[in-house]
Scaffold this motif. Structure first.
Motif, short mmCIF file in Angstrom:
data_model
loop_
_atom_site.label_atom_id
_atom_site.label_comp_id
_atom_site.label_asym_id
_atom_site.label_seq_id
_atom_site.Cartn_x
_atom_site.Cartn_y
_atom_site.Cartn_z
N ARG A 128 7.20 10.10 1.02
CA ARG A 128 7.29 9.25 2.30
C ARG A 128 7.10 7.68 1.84
NH1 ARG A 128 2.67 10.96 6.94
NH2 ARG A 128 3.37 13.20 6.94
N ARG A 129 7.71 6.87 2.53
CA ARG A 129 8.10 5.37 2.35
C ARG A 129 7.29 4.74 3.24
NH1 ARG A 129 11.35 1.08 3.78
NH2 ARG A 129 11.96 -0.19 2.20
N ILE A 130 6.39 3.85 2.59
CA ILE A 130 5.67 2.83 3.51
C ILE A 130 6.31 1.57 3.83
CG2 ILE A 130 3.60 1.49 3.66
CD1 ILE A 130 2.13 3.25 1.74
N SER A 131 6.75 1.30 5.07
CA SER A 131 7.99 0.31 5.19
C SER A 131 7.69 -1.15 5.37
CB SER A 131 8.28 0.71 6.75
OG SER A 131 7.26 0.64 7.64
N SER A 132 6.55 -1.56 5.25
CA SER A 132 6.04 -3.08 5.18
C SER A 132 5.31 -3.45 4.15
CB SER A 132 6.12 -3.71 6.64
OG SER A 132 4.81 -3.29 7.12
N PHE A 133 5.26 -4.83 4.10
CA PHE A 133 4.25 -5.53 3.41
C PHE A 133 2.71 -5.23 3.98
CE2 PHE A 133 1.37 -9.17 2.64
CZ PHE A 133 1.39 -9.31 1.15
N SER A 134 2.66 -5.59 5.40
CA SER A 134 1.31 -5.25 6.08
C SER A 134 0.85 -3.86 6.01
CB SER A 134 1.66 -5.57 7.52
OG SER A 134 1.82 -7.01 7.47
N LEU A 135 1.85 -2.78 5.83
CA LEU A 135 1.32 -1.52 6.10
C LEU A 135 1.14 -0.85 4.49
CD1 LEU A 135 3.98 0.05 8.49
CD2 LEU A 135 1.69 -0.58 8.74
N VAL A 136 1.50 -1.44 3.56
CA VAL A 136 1.01 -1.21 2.35
C VAL A 136 -0.24 -1.78 1.90
CG1 VAL A 136 1.24 -1.84 -0.16
CG2 VAL A 136 3.28 -1.19 0.98
N THR A 137 -0.63 -3.08 2.76
CA THR A 137 -2.07 -3.69 2.58
C THR A 137 -2.90 -2.82 3.50
OG1 THR A 137 -1.03 -5.43 2.64
CG2 THR A 137 -3.47 -5.43 3.22
N ARG A 138 -2.55 -2.10 4.71
CA ARG A 138 -3.24 -1.18 5.43
C ARG A 138 -3.79 0.21 4.64
NH1 ARG A 138 -5.66 2.19 7.52
NH2 ARG A 138 -5.90 2.93 9.88
N GLU A 139 -2.81 0.48 3.65
CA GLU A 139 -3.26 1.68 3.08
C GLU A 139 -4.39 1.32 1.97
OE1 GLU A 139 -1.30 5.15 2.19
OE2 GLU A 139 -2.50 4.83 3.96
N ALA A 140 -4.30 0.18 1.22
CA ALA A 140 -5.00 -0.32 0.61
C ALA A 140 -6.60 -0.66 0.71
CB ALA A 140 -4.54 -1.30 -0.53
N PHE A 141 -6.47 -1.62 1.84
CA PHE A 141 -7.71 -2.40 2.38
C PHE A 141 -8.01 -1.78 3.87
CE2 PHE A 141 -5.56 -5.19 -0.71
CZ PHE A 141 -6.67 -5.10 -1.57
N GLY A 142 -7.37 -1.06 4.53
CA GLY A 142 -7.88 -0.43 5.86
C GLY A 142 -7.36 -1.33 7.04
N VAL A 143 -7.70 -1.19 8.30
CA VAL A 143 -7.22 -1.99 9.42
C VAL A 143 -7.34 -3.43 9.09
CG1 VAL A 143 -9.24 -1.88 10.52
CG2 VAL A 143 -6.96 -2.05 11.85
N TRP A 144 -8.41 -3.94 8.55
CA TRP A 144 -8.69 -5.34 8.54
C TRP A 144 -7.57 -6.15 7.49
CZ3 TRP A 144 -10.96 -7.84 11.95
CH2 TRP A 144 -12.22 -7.29 12.63
N GLY A 145 -7.33 -5.26 6.38
CA GLY A 145 -6.23 -5.79 5.66
C GLY A 145 -5.00 -5.91 6.13
N PHE A 146 -4.59 -4.88 6.98
CA PHE A 146 -3.36 -4.76 7.72
C PHE A 146 -3.19 -6.05 8.53
CE2 PHE A 146 -1.43 -3.88 12.25
CZ PHE A 146 -0.15 -3.78 11.70
N ALA A 201 8.05 -11.75 -1.40
CA ALA A 201 7.44 -10.35 -1.29
C ALA A 201 7.54 -9.77 -0.06
CB ALA A 201 6.06 -10.23 -2.12
N VAL A 202 7.31 -10.63 1.10
CA VAL A 202 7.13 -9.97 2.50
C VAL A 202 8.61 -9.50 2.85
CG1 VAL A 202 5.42 -11.30 3.23
CG2 VAL A 202 7.75 -12.32 3.38
N ALA A 203 9.77 -9.82 2.20
CA ALA A 203 10.93 -9.26 2.49
C ALA A 203 11.50 -8.22 1.54
CB ALA A 203 11.97 -10.52 2.44
N PHE A 204 10.79 -7.75 0.35
CA PHE A 204 11.11 -6.84 -0.42
C PHE A 204 11.43 -5.53 0.23
CE2 PHE A 204 9.34 -9.35 -4.33
CZ PHE A 204 10.44 -10.04 -4.24
N PRO A 205 10.40 -5.15 1.05
CA PRO A 205 10.48 -3.78 1.68
C PRO A 205 11.99 -3.55 2.21
CG PRO A 205 8.41 -4.54 2.02
CD PRO A 205 9.16 -5.50 1.46
N HIS A 206 12.49 -4.64 2.78
CA HIS A 206 13.63 -4.59 3.71
C HIS A 206 14.87 -4.65 3.01
CE1 HIS A 206 10.76 -5.25 7.21
NE2 HIS A 206 10.44 -6.46 6.58
#
Length: 315
Positions: free
Chosen positions: A123-141, A268-273
């Protein structure tokens, strides 16, 4: 938090150390295991509302690494390049080391970020915010989402302000009177046209090419003019009575200079795209290294020639 365990794994799917085959077939998905979202008999909860943004869509990989280089460079090189001699003035020649150091750090962060995007097998996590969601949860997102929007909107707004005021000044030299507000409005409208017409990164790459070529032309002109007209004992800035001086390191100016230089590699915010648009995802690492090297070279041309010619008298 298990994403950290996979960041330094050499077998991360889609990493530069492994084959890129099959990556283009990955679904760009973000499904997370939040058992609490199934509570209350399957009724919608606050977390369900958050998870609504985790939609699944296919990755359209139709871009080349050359186009990705232009996209990264276009994000980094801007009107602030002309202010780089002032950045070196604050910290001395030590600023040259900071430029190179931050270019390397920016590249390394990009490679780690790509590993984080593929930390879920298949699987591929599609954005900067969603990678943060994986690491730090909903507050990180939500924190990353707010920061991302502030960064994107703030960058555009600051660019409109700088461009509008500079156009007003340039037109003033030609005898044309135009207020800053009107200039900024014109710039905003001109920016709005490609924003509405160009829908994919492949299309945006065309404008990125023109943007990079324009920026490089400005950098070269700035460097040549600085070398041709340096300050001397007889030709110097108002308020000075001697040739400019230079310092290797100015300790008190390092923090502010480092902050300015760090921001210049903040794409970095544009790297996923950008990575998601590349036909061969395995090329992302060295593509980013090449991009940062070219960006750093452009920065150094502006900073070194300007500080060498004007020294402590740099405006």
């Amino acid at each position: 938090m298990d994403i950290y365990k996979q960041l330094f794994s050499k077998n991360t799917p889609g990493s530069d150390n492994g084959p890129a085959e099959g990556i283009s077939n990955f679904a760009e998905t973000t499904s997370f295991d939040d058992s609490s979202s199934q509570a209350d008999g399957g009724k919608a909860t606050a977390k369900d509302a958050t998870n609504d943004v985790y939609t699944e869509h296919a990755v359209k990989r139709n871009g080349s690494w050359i186009g990705a280089v232009f996209n990264v460079m276009c994000i980094s090189i801007g009107t602030g390049t002309m202010n780089l001699p002032s950045v070196v003035k604050r910290c001395g020649w030590f600023g040259v080391i900071l430029f190179v150091l931050m270019a390397v750090i920016g590249w390394y962060v990009g490679t780690l970020f790509k590993r984080a995007m593929y930390s879920r097998p298949g699987r591929r996590i599609s954005s900067f915010s969603l990678v943060t969601r994986e690491a730090f949860g909903v507050w990180g997102f939500w924190f990353a989402t707010v920061i991302t929007y502030l960064y994107c909107c703030g960058t555009v707004i600051s660019w409109i302000i700088v461009s509008g005021t500079q156009i007003t000044r340039l037109l003033g030299f030609a005898g044309v009177t135009l207020s800053d507000k009107i200039s900024m409005t014109i710039i905003a409208v001109v920016m709005w046209i490609p924003f509405t017409l160009l829908k994919t990164l492949s299309e945006i790459t065309i404008s990125s090419v023109f943007g990079v070529l324009t920026a490089m032309f400005t950098v070269i002109v700035l460097g040549v003019v600085s070398i041709q007209h340096p300050y001397t004992d007889t030709y110097h800035a108002p308020g000075y009575d001697s040739a400019p001086t230079h310092s290797f390191i100015i300790g008190e100016g390092i923090p502010s200079a480092l902050a300015s230089i760090s921001f210049m590699y903040a794409g970095a915010v544009a790297f996923p795209h950008i990575e998601g648009n590349m036909r061969r995802a395995g090329q992302f690492g060295w593509m980013l290294f090449l991009s940062n090297s070219l960006v750093c070279g452009a920065y150094l041309i502006s900073a070194v020639t300007g500080y060498y010619s004007f020294g402590n008298q740099t405006l």
